[in-house]
Design a protein around this motif. Structure first.
Motif, mmCIF file in Angstrom:
data_model
loop_
_atom_site.group_PDB
_atom_site.id
_atom_site.type_symbol
_atom_site.label_atom_id
_atom_site.label_comp_id
_atom_site.label_asym_id
_atom_site.label_seq_id
_atom_site.Cartn_x
_atom_site.Cartn_y
_atom_site.Cartn_z
ATOM 1 N N GLU A 63 -0.477 26.694 -6.365
ATOM 2 C CA GLU A 63 0.624 27.557 -5.479
ATOM 3 C C GLU A 63 2.095 27.450 -6.391
ATOM 4 O OE1 GLU A 63 0.602 26.743 -1.352
ATOM 5 O OE2 GLU A 63 -0.809 25.523 -1.494
ATOM 6 N N LYS A 64 2.265 26.585 -7.395
ATOM 7 C CA LYS A 64 3.368 26.537 -7.955
ATOM 8 C C LYS A 64 4.608 26.397 -7.088
ATOM 9 C CE LYS A 64 1.760 29.121 -12.170
ATOM 10 N NZ LYS A 64 2.154 30.194 -12.999
ATOM 11 N N TRP A 73 0.854 17.925 3.391
ATOM 12 C CA TRP A 73 -0.126 17.505 4.236
ATOM 13 C C TRP A 73 -0.638 18.792 5.010
ATOM 14 C CZ3 TRP A 73 -2.496 12.601 4.994
ATOM 15 C CH2 TRP A 73 -3.538 12.675 5.910
ATOM 16 N N ILE A 74 0.378 19.450 5.485
ATOM 17 C CA ILE A 74 0.106 20.740 6.227
ATOM 18 C C ILE A 74 -0.623 21.628 5.427
ATOM 19 C CG2 ILE A 74 1.333 22.496 7.435
ATOM 20 C CD1 ILE A 74 3.389 20.751 8.387
ATOM 21 N N GLY A 75 -0.121 21.846 4.031
ATOM 22 C CA GLY A 75 -0.523 22.871 3.260
ATOM 23 C C GLY A 75 -1.982 22.742 2.770
ATOM 24 N N HIS A 76 -2.055 21.293 2.712
ATOM 25 C CA HIS A 76 -3.516 20.863 1.806
ATOM 26 C C HIS A 76 -4.408 20.159 2.892
ATOM 27 C CE1 HIS A 76 -0.487 21.585 -1.481
ATOM 28 N NE2 HIS A 76 -1.584 22.325 -2.049
ATOM 29 N N ALA A 77 -3.965 19.260 3.304
ATOM 30 C CA ALA A 77 -4.998 18.458 4.218
ATOM 31 C C ALA A 77 -5.540 19.275 5.368
ATOM 32 C CB ALA A 77 -4.342 17.196 4.625
ATOM 33 N N SER A 81 -9.462 25.233 1.970
ATOM 34 C CA SER A 81 -9.372 26.057 0.634
ATOM 35 C C SER A 81 -8.432 25.391 -0.124
ATOM 36 C CB SER A 81 -9.351 27.360 0.923
ATOM 37 O OG SER A 81 -8.057 27.370 1.627
ATOM 38 N N ALA A 82 -7.457 24.860 0.455
ATOM 39 C CA ALA A 82 -6.322 24.388 -0.384
ATOM 40 C C ALA A 82 -6.322 22.755 -0.700
ATOM 41 C CB ALA A 82 -5.091 24.513 0.325
ATOM 42 N N SER A 83 -7.451 22.238 0.011
ATOM 43 C CA SER A 83 -7.323 20.743 -0.169
ATOM 44 C C SER A 83 -7.689 20.294 -1.483
ATOM 45 C CB SER A 83 -8.479 20.178 0.848
ATOM 46 O OG SER A 83 -9.572 20.562 0.642
ATOM 47 N N GLY A 84 -8.648 21.434 -2.265
ATOM 48 C CA GLY A 84 -8.871 21.143 -3.719
ATOM 49 C C GLY A 84 -7.806 21.359 -4.685
ATOM 50 N N HIS A 85 -6.571 21.705 -4.480
ATOM 51 C CA HIS A 85 -5.580 22.182 -5.234
ATOM 52 C C HIS A 85 -5.104 20.881 -6.059
ATOM 53 C CE1 HIS A 85 -3.995 25.996 -3.056
ATOM 54 N NE2 HIS A 85 -5.392 26.187 -3.511
ATOM 55 N N LYS A 86 -4.891 21.189 -7.449
ATOM 56 C CA LYS A 86 -4.455 20.188 -8.187
ATOM 57 C C LYS A 86 -3.019 19.857 -8.075
ATOM 58 C CE LYS A 86 -4.397 18.686 -13.059
ATOM 59 N NZ LYS A 86 -4.806 19.176 -14.441
ATOM 60 N N ARG A 87 -2.572 18.608 -7.921
ATOM 61 C CA ARG A 87 -1.196 18.299 -7.505
ATOM 62 C C ARG A 87 -0.620 17.299 -8.497
ATOM 63 N NH1 ARG A 87 -2.069 17.464 -1.298
ATOM 64 N NH2 ARG A 87 -4.241 17.765 -2.260
ATOM 65 N N GLN A 88 0.435 17.399 -8.662
ATOM 66 C CA GLN A 88 1.185 16.512 -9.864
ATOM 67 C C GLN A 88 2.187 15.653 -9.101
ATOM 68 O OE1 GLN A 88 3.089 18.454 -13.142
ATOM 69 N NE2 GLN A 88 4.355 16.593 -13.720
#
Length: 414
Positions: A63-64, A73-77, A81-88
DNA sequence: CGGGAGGCTTTTCCCACACCTCAGG
DNA sequence: CGCCTGAGGTGTGGGAAAAGCCTCC
């Protein structure tokens, strides 16, 4: 556009400085924090680009966007579909980093904002990157392997014992509240006290040595005597350990029907102490004031309201103000339906003897009366100006007059 | 054991001025 | 009702002074 810089009011704010309670654009960040040695020590991190309120702890590559713990948490957990997003992980930093240095630690920084290096004065470019995520800077450390209070890092100092051998909050925390919190000998684990839900995608919890983010966490807001542990958190120490060993917060949420993770404000710039309680107590779903919760546990004549939907949520903040609005900041209504308190088992063994309860209530009330709170910066612009104002013997002087202290250049005029 | 001296720590006050609030036009 | 202007109040940090606390004799 997002939130505007608190200093220039022109550019979009990128950075959150907890010490200044200010959101700044990168240019103003370096201008303000290059003013003097003290300001250069301020720990900063990126501002959450979604709520524009809380410090970002991770960057979603897909999502940059930089997100705070809550938004992450809200956005990914909450989304398969978003839970697999790679996060730094986003780290804290101090000093006056250049654009190159920032992009060195945050490869995405060029996405965030173009940086004007000329604004940074020579000699102030040295940056120190904290070897921990922004989240870790907000959270006391966890060391499950060491049950000693000293394992809690700066939260407790082994030197701070009083004459009776009881443990005192270290000066770093005591400074937040002039009434030291007395902690009994570390017979129990503080794990549950220090443990936090770790955001997926972030590194393990570490230790923050020079951490301004701690400063609003007022230990004295809670009576930290371990004998009052139950009063505070509504769970025995054994229970809490068991709780951690069985998946901690994750398991807890899984056990609470209808539990709303968004009620767990990861960080509240205005009311950290209250949000701390909220995090530790999933019962923030219950619209019961913290005061009343403690009173309920300590007063034999009171009990938890099982259906308290008619009551309003009321946590006392550092300045004693109700912070229901903080809940709204988190995007959660201040009135949330109550359910069974998951940790509260009104069984006889949980009830303290009457005398102990009365003394606990008395101590709590005394501490509440004595409560003092840390200085709070209301206007970052005034602080920034005071930071660069010339002085004579600590006093401000008129513009153009001889001075003996210039925070900008650390030189004396005579 | 009480009181004074000395040392250390904590708290309070001061300064200038940009910014904020509010009443009045 | 909205806008402008001016008066008065507020907040900001470093250092000195005052106040408080502790130890020793």
């Amino acid at each position: 556009m997002g939130r505007l810089c608190d200093f220039c009011g022109d550019q979009r704010s990128i950075v959150l400085c907890r010490s200044d309670a200010a959101c700044l654009c990168l240019s103003c960040d370096r201008n303000v924090h290059s003013a003097n040695a003290l300001s250069r020590r301020h720990l900063r991190t990126l501002l959450c680009e979604r709520c524009n309120l809380h410090p970002a702890i991770s960057r979603c590559a897909e999502e940059k966007i930089s997100l705070c713990q809550n938004c992450d948490w809200i956005g990914h957990a909450g989304s398969t579909s978003a839970s697999g997003h790679k996060r730094q992980t986003i780290n804290c930093y101090s000093g006056c980093p250049s654009a190159a240095e920032l992009s060195g630690i945050w490869s995405f920084i060029s996405e965030v904002s173009s940086v004007d290096d000329s604004a940074c004065e020579q000699g102030f470019g040295s940056m120190s990157l904290m070897e921990k995520s922004a989240a870790n800077c907000l959270l006391p450390p966890v060391d499950k392997s060491n049950k000693d209070l000293s394992s809690a890092g700066r939260s407790y100092d082994v030197r701070n014992k009083d004459k009776n051998g009881t443990w005192l909050a270290s000066s770093s925390l005591a400074a937040m509240d002039t009434v030291p919190s007395v902690i009994d000998q570390p017979t129990g684990s503080l794990d549950s006290l220090t443990a936090k839900p770790c955001c997926s995608g972030t590194k393990g919890v570490g230790h923050c040595d020079d951490d301004d983010f701690y400063e609003d966490f007022s230990m004295a807001d809670m009576d930290m005597s371990l004998e009052n542990y139950d009063e505070l958190f509504g769970v025995s120490q054994n229970q809490s350990q068991h709780f951690l060993e069985n998946g901690g917060m994750d398991s807890l949420f899984g056990d609470i029907p209808g539990a709303d993770i968004s009620t767990l404000c990861a960080y509240d710039a205005e009311d950290s102490s209250a949000s701390w309680i909220r995090e530790l107590q999933p019962a923030c779903n219950n619209p019961v004031s913290l005061d009343s919760m403690i009173s309920c546990k300590t007063d034999p004549n009171l009990c938890y309201p099982k259906q308290a939907s008619s009551l309003s949520l009321s946590f006392s903040g550092p300045n004693g103000e109700s912070s229901a609005g903080d809940y709204q900041d988190c995007g959660v209504s201040s009135t949330v339906l109550a359910g069974e308190l998951p940790w509260h088992t009104p069984c006889p063994e949980n009830q303290l003897p009457s005398a102990s309860r009365d003394s606990a209530v008395l101590r709590y009330k005394e501490k509440k009366m004595k409560r003092k709170f840390d200085k709070k910066i209301r206007y970052a612009s005034r602080k920034a100006r005071a930071d660069v104002r010339k002085r004579v013997k600590g006093r401000f002087i008129k513009a153009g007059e001889a001075y003996d202290y210039d925070p900008m250049c650390k030189t004396r005029s005579y």
